[in-house]
Design an enzyme around this catalytic site. Sequence first.
Site, PDB file in Angstrom:
ATOM      1  N   ASP A 100       0.856  -1.188   0.000  1.00 22.89           N
ATOM      2  CA  ASP A 100       0.000   0.000   0.000  1.00 22.89           C
ATOM      3  C   ASP A 100       0.894   1.240   0.000  1.00 22.89           C
ATOM      4  O   ASP A 100       2.012   1.182  -0.495  1.00 22.89           O
ATOM      5  CB  ASP A 100      -0.943  -0.023   1.207  1.00 22.89           C
ATOM      6  CG  ASP A 100      -2.275   0.667   0.919  1.00 22.89           C
ATOM      7  OD1 ASP A 100      -2.243   1.867   0.595  1.00 22.89           O
ATOM      8  OD2 ASP A 100      -3.333   0.029   1.024  1.00 22.89           O
TER       9      ASP A 100
ATOM     10  N   HIS B 203       1.904   1.908  -3.228  1.00 21.26           N
ATOM     11  CA  HIS B 203       0.959   2.863  -3.803  1.00 21.26           C
ATOM     12  C   HIS B 203       1.502   4.288  -3.814  1.00 21.26           C
ATOM     13  O   HIS B 203       0.746   5.232  -4.017  1.00 21.26           O
ATOM     14  CB  HIS B 203      -0.373   2.819  -3.046  1.00 21.26           C
ATOM     15  CG  HIS B 203      -1.127   1.536  -3.232  1.00 21.26           C
ATOM     16  ND1 HIS B 203      -2.397   1.334  -2.735  1.00 21.26           N
ATOM     17  CD2 HIS B 203      -0.785   0.384  -3.869  1.00 21.26           C
ATOM     18  CE1 HIS B 203      -2.806   0.102  -3.056  1.00 21.26           C
ATOM     19  NE2 HIS B 203      -1.848  -0.486  -3.740  1.00 21.26           N
TER      20      HIS B 203
END
Length: 431
Positions: free
Chosen positions: A254, A277
């Site tokens: 993430d 991310h």
Amino acid sequence: MFNNHSLMFLVLHFIVICIAADEFHPPETLSISFASRFHKTNWRSRALSHGDAVTVFNVEMYGAVGDGIYDNTQAFERAWNAACVAPKAVLLVPRKKIFLVNNLVFQGPCSPGFAFQVEGTIAAPKDPAKWNKKDIWLTFQQLQSFQINGSGTINADGSAWWEGCREEIHTDFVSCKFSQRPVAVHFGNCSRVTVTGLTITNSPNFHLTFNDCEAVKIRALIIFSPEYSPNTDGIDIGTSKHFDVRHCIVSTGDDCMALGNGSSHILIKNLTCGPGHGISIGSLGKFNSSAMVSTIHIDGARMTGTQNGVRIKTWQGGSGMVKDIQFKNVEMINVNNPIIIDQYYCADTPNLCRNQTSAVQINGVTFINITGTSASQVAVKFACSDTIACGGILMKDISLKLSSGGQASSFCENAHGITRGDIFPPSCLKN
């Protein structure tokens, strides 16, 4: 037998330790020279040197057994309680040993200058059923003038927590067997804290989080979890101010770093990110809440194969402001969304996301010297609110090309700003 990924991880760990021994003077660019960065100073000896004479509290002297099997929770509590009140104390987790511990709260306040030296491995229980709590594994709270450092590892062993998790492609929405998965390491209500040199790995959820903290230095961390691990943010900062983060390597499933509501005066230099991310400000404004984020400066980063590069994300229906944000000297390598502002962010299932008129205002965002390659056609995307447009955007010296060759493009909706220097793909900002 090492595979290529394991070998790269060891190389990166070596690089970070070398950098940490060099007083943390950041280079102008992200490139690292082994010859110029390596010093003969032994990292463990250096980390244990605090100038004046110190008293070392070895966890083994309080009953800890570093065999990876014995439960050392109570031994660590005893060692912490003894060291916390002692002047010029160092709590030591010795090297080459694995100490299994369950959920712990390292409670302050402690004597000023207290240091927690991690040279071995602190490991969590493998079986989620054996965890005492389901929200946070290791908590540090109400500490001032505290440092946790060393060349050791904090291994939250989260693989069993990830079972049954499913992430929607190119979204942040994840459904899991375990609806509540714990954070690995959390700092709450702390000031003048330094975190240096550690490896934090395999968290069930976020790896390292801060709330209500001030005057924090983070140096030369390696944070590592598999790309498929869900919601495993690297470093999350919220309701906190005056952070200085340098020379960290983050590889997770993430956000490499996320700056949440209440974050201000955050400096991030020379961050290596990927997979993951990217760097995110937000998400902000969920459930019609108010948010304020200001004075966030990122100077020097390399994103490799990430879902996003530099991103601001807000929910519809929120209020408040994001201002004085600067992304500078960032290299993108095959990144899906290199530059993105998204005021229509929604991490829930689509039928729960509805159009609303209010939004968190975004004003005063600067992008300087952002270069590299985009894995998607739209390399620059500004999707701003119909009622509260994004304003005060400055783009200077942008060069983003498609990884596959050819020309990338920009997308703008209600985005206003100016450009300086060469801009590619061509800007679509409204003056």
